[in-house]
Design a protein around this motif. Structure first.
Motif, PDB file in Angstrom:
ATOM      1  N   ILE A 204       0.832  -1.208   0.000  1.00  0.00           N
ATOM      2  CA  ILE A 204       0.000   0.000   0.000  1.00  0.00           C
ATOM      3  C   ILE A 204       0.863   1.254   0.000  1.00  0.00           C
ATOM      4  O   ILE A 204       0.477   2.285  -0.539  1.00  0.00           O
ATOM      5  CB  ILE A 204      -0.953   0.001   1.220  1.00  0.00           C
ATOM      6  CG1 ILE A 204      -1.828  -1.259   1.216  1.00  0.00           C
ATOM      7  CG2 ILE A 204      -1.833   1.252   1.242  1.00  0.00           C
ATOM      8  CD1 ILE A 204      -2.755  -1.381   0.037  1.00  0.00           C
ATOM      9  N   GLY A 205       2.025   1.210   0.637  1.00  0.00           N
ATOM     10  CA  GLY A 205       2.941   2.348   0.638  1.00  0.00           C
ATOM     11  C   GLY A 205       2.647   3.385   1.691  1.00  0.00           C
ATOM     12  O   GLY A 205       3.000   4.558   1.521  1.00  0.00           O
ATOM     13  N   GLY A 206       1.970   2.999   2.767  1.00  0.00           N
ATOM     14  CA  GLY A 206       1.750   3.916   3.869  1.00  0.00           C
ATOM     15  C   GLY A 206       0.533   4.810   3.730  1.00  0.00           C
ATOM     16  O   GLY A 206       0.196   5.543   4.669  1.00  0.00           O
ATOM     17  N   ARG A 207      -0.169   4.776   2.608  1.00  0.00           N
ATOM     18  CA  ARG A 207      -1.341   5.634   2.450  1.00  0.00           C
ATOM     19  C   ARG A 207      -2.598   4.931   2.975  1.00  0.00           C
ATOM     20  O   ARG A 207      -2.554   3.792   3.441  1.00  0.00           O
ATOM     21  CB  ARG A 207      -1.518   6.012   0.984  1.00  0.00           C
ATOM     22  CG  ARG A 207      -1.637   4.813   0.056  1.00  0.00           C
ATOM     23  CD  ARG A 207      -1.839   5.237  -1.394  1.00  0.00           C
ATOM     24  NE  ARG A 207      -1.819   4.081  -2.275  1.00  0.00           N
ATOM     25  CZ  ARG A 207      -2.838   3.242  -2.430  1.00  0.00           C
ATOM     26  NH1 ARG A 207      -3.964   3.433  -1.746  1.00  0.00           N
ATOM     27  NH2 ARG A 207      -2.733   2.208  -3.248  1.00  0.00           N
ATOM     28  N   ARG A 208      -3.721   5.650   2.880  1.00  0.00           N
ATOM     29  CA  ARG A 208      -4.990   5.071   3.324  1.00  0.00           C
ATOM     30  C   ARG A 208      -5.470   4.011   2.339  1.00  0.00           C
ATOM     31  O   ARG A 208      -5.315   4.141   1.117  1.00  0.00           O
ATOM     32  CB  ARG A 208      -6.048   6.166   3.454  1.00  0.00           C
ATOM     33  CG  ARG A 208      -5.783   7.168   4.563  1.00  0.00           C
ATOM     34  CD  ARG A 208      -6.906   8.193   4.658  1.00  0.00           C
ATOM     35  NE  ARG A 208      -8.150   7.553   5.064  1.00  0.00           N
ATOM     36  CZ  ARG A 208      -9.327   8.204   5.128  1.00  0.00           C
ATOM     37  NH1 ARG A 208      -9.390   9.489   4.802  1.00  0.00           N
ATOM     38  NH2 ARG A 208     -10.414   7.574   5.513  1.00  0.00           N
ATOM     39  N   ILE A 209      -6.052   2.956   2.900  1.00  0.00           N
ATOM     40  CA  ILE A 209      -6.576   1.866   2.070  1.00  0.00           C
ATOM     41  C   ILE A 209      -7.903   2.296   1.459  1.00  0.00           C
ATOM     42  O   ILE A 209      -8.807   2.765   2.156  1.00  0.00           O
ATOM     43  CB  ILE A 209      -6.751   0.590   2.910  1.00  0.00           C
ATOM     44  CG1 ILE A 209      -5.399   0.126   3.462  1.00  0.00           C
ATOM     45  CG2 ILE A 209      -7.405  -0.520   2.086  1.00  0.00           C
ATOM     46  CD1 ILE A 209      -5.498  -0.964   4.494  1.00  0.00           C
ATOM     47  N   GLU A 210      -8.024   2.115   0.143  1.00  0.00           N
ATOM     48  CA  GLU A 210      -9.244   2.493  -0.573  1.00  0.00           C
ATOM     49  C   GLU A 210      -9.910   1.254  -1.171  1.00  0.00           C
ATOM     50  O   GLU A 210      -9.349   0.149  -1.154  1.00  0.00           O
ATOM     51  CB  GLU A 210      -8.891   3.501  -1.677  1.00  0.00           C
ATOM     52  CG  GLU A 210      -8.236   4.781  -1.151  1.00  0.00           C
ATOM     53  CD  GLU A 210      -7.797   5.698  -2.277  1.00  0.00           C
ATOM     54  OE1 GLU A 210      -7.866   5.256  -3.451  1.00  0.00           O
ATOM     55  OE2 GLU A 210      -7.401   6.836  -1.979  1.00  0.00           O
ATOM     56  N   ASN A 211     -11.099   1.443  -1.735  1.00  0.00           N
ATOM     57  CA  ASN A 211     -11.833   0.325  -2.342  1.00  0.00           C
ATOM     58  C   ASN A 211     -11.022  -0.341  -3.451  1.00  0.00           C
ATOM     59  O   ASN A 211     -11.053  -1.560  -3.612  1.00  0.00           O
ATOM     60  CB  ASN A 211     -13.165   0.816  -2.910  1.00  0.00           C
ATOM     61  CG  ASN A 211     -14.186   1.116  -1.833  1.00  0.00           C
ATOM     62  OD1 ASN A 211     -14.056   0.655  -0.707  1.00  0.00           O
ATOM     63  ND2 ASN A 211     -15.207   1.894  -2.187  1.00  0.00           N
TER      64      ASN A 211
END
Length: 421
Positions: A102-109
């Motif tokens: 994911i690279g540290g960002r928020r998980i999205e749909n």
């Protein structure tokens, strides 16, 4: 007084358990808050099933038709689709594990969709037919047990998809038999999944528990942990083997052997066993000069325990092979028709060295005749059918549809997963 109109067919839940000793059916409707209102039940002797496998299509079809018709008469309505339990051997269980950066960002749909795309490639039935593909809880950066990852920050997102598959031929035979009785197959459900739904609490499934379902011809041993079924093994032995041993040992009919097993049998000995006498009809009953046989209860218990020793030893070996040991492996739940034998929980607890309880379906409104361990799978099938559990049941591929590629079924599974997020 006017009778209330029947519920719409699409609101009904119909379950069918085709076992070695009996065929049972249930019709119910959702009653809110996850509850079911039972409208009708039916039961017939199973004629044509051996060790959970269809051995005589015609006899099995008649038994299915009669059990369903009885449930329909009691419910006052007809059904055309059923959830069917599969209890034969050949079930296998494994995990398809997938991970995504994911690279540290928020998980999205879109991240969840990509993860499930990878999961599609990871599922390998190895020539078997997939009955269930159950998504476990998600793992974020090594921390497992996450129910809803969307919106959380993470470097890596992972999920385990638990796959339960079976040899294709027995599943196809069961499917064909049910369809021959003019019923559509909504889904074929592995018996351990259904029985676990009926007998185990959510907390037990989380902490770790073994479910031993002793049927007439097959004993299924399954292990639950982290809220999901994580392993299973089938043993080709069950309650009917005890009945056959009694019939052979004392020269009586199977029906008579079953009767005395139920009324007088026990897994534990008592001081009075040598004094209690049991009268049983000979195998050639009714012939002139033939007298009823008299045996002691001690003799009966001896025969029962000889077979039980073999079955429970196989259960112990299965639990060991499944890794059910140490602090994790302390609780065993015994269900199925074989669990109705008197004192069997005490016997199993002494042999296994673990806490053992009898598992009965926790389903309000069950008729008394269908509330025992023998009907755990039937009740669990109805609960499974009415639940919103993420499973292949929403994209079931008919076992008879040989021209339908396995990939289509898995693609529908992935699409189903996505709609939940």
């Amino acid at each position: 007084m006017r009778r209330a109109p029947p519920p719409p067919a699409d609101k009904l839940v119909a379950a069918l358990d085709v076992g070695t000793s009996k065929v049972s059916a249930m019709i119910a409707e959702p009653a809110g808050e996850g509850r079911l209102r039972i409208l009708g039940t039916g039961q017939r002797e199973s004629r044509g099933v051996k060790r959970g496998f269809i051995a005589d299509m015609e006899k099995s079809e008649i038994a299915i038709r009669e059990a369903v018709e009885q449930a329909e008469r009691i419910a006052g309505l007809s059904i055309d689709q059923v959830f069917v339990g599969f209890s034969a051997g050949g079930l296998v269980s494994n995990l398809a594990s997938v991970e995504l950066a994911i690279g540290g960002r928020r998980i999205e749909n879109g991240d969840i969709s990509a993860l499930l795309d990878a999961g599609q490639e990871a599922i390998d039935p190895e020539g078997r037919m997939v009955l269930h593909a159950l998504p476990a809880l998600y793992t974020i950066d090594g921390m497992n047990g996450v129910k809803q990852p969307r919106g959380l920050h993470a470097d890596r997102l992972a999920v385990d998809i638990h796959v339960i598959a079976a040899d294709p031929a027995p599943v196809k035979n069961l499917d064909l038999c049910v369809r021959s009785a003019h019923l559509g197959v909504e889904a074929i459900v592995a018996s351990p999944v259904a029985a676990g739904q009926a007998c185990l609490s959510e907390e037990e499934r989380e902490l770790g528990v073994a479910l031993v379902e002793m049927g007439a011809g097959v004993t299924n041993v399954s292990v639950f942990a982290g809220g999901m079924l994580v392993g299973l093994k089938a043993i080709a032995a069950g309650g009917s083997d005890i009945t056959d041993d009694i019939a052979a040992a004392f020269g009586t009919r199977r029906a008579e052997a079953e009767r005395i097993k139920c009324f007088y049998g026990s897994a534990m000995t008592s001081p009075r066993d040598n004094h209690d006498m049991i009268e049983l009809a000979p195998i050639a009953g009714g012939q002139e000069g033939m007298e009823a046989t008299r045996i002691t209860r001690a003799q009966l218990v001896t025969v029962i325990r000889q077979r039980l020793e073999h079955i429970v030893a196989e259960v112990e070996a299965a639990l060991k092979a499944l890794g059910f040991a140490g602090p994790f492996g302390r609780q065993v739940v015994l269900t199925g028709g074989g669990a109705e034998l008197k004192a069997i929980a005490d016997y199993a607890q002494g042999v296994l060295g673990r806490a053992v309880r009898i598992g009965r379906p926790s389903m309000p409104g069950l008729p008394e005749a269908h509330s025992g361990p023998a009907f755990s799978t039937l009740a669990g099938l109805a609960q499974f059918a009415a639940s919103d559990a993420l499973d292949l049941r929403t994209g079931f591929a008919s076992p008879g549809a040989d021209n339908r590629p396995q990939g289509n079924m898995l693609q529908r599974l992935i699409a189903t997963f996505r709609t939940q997020y």
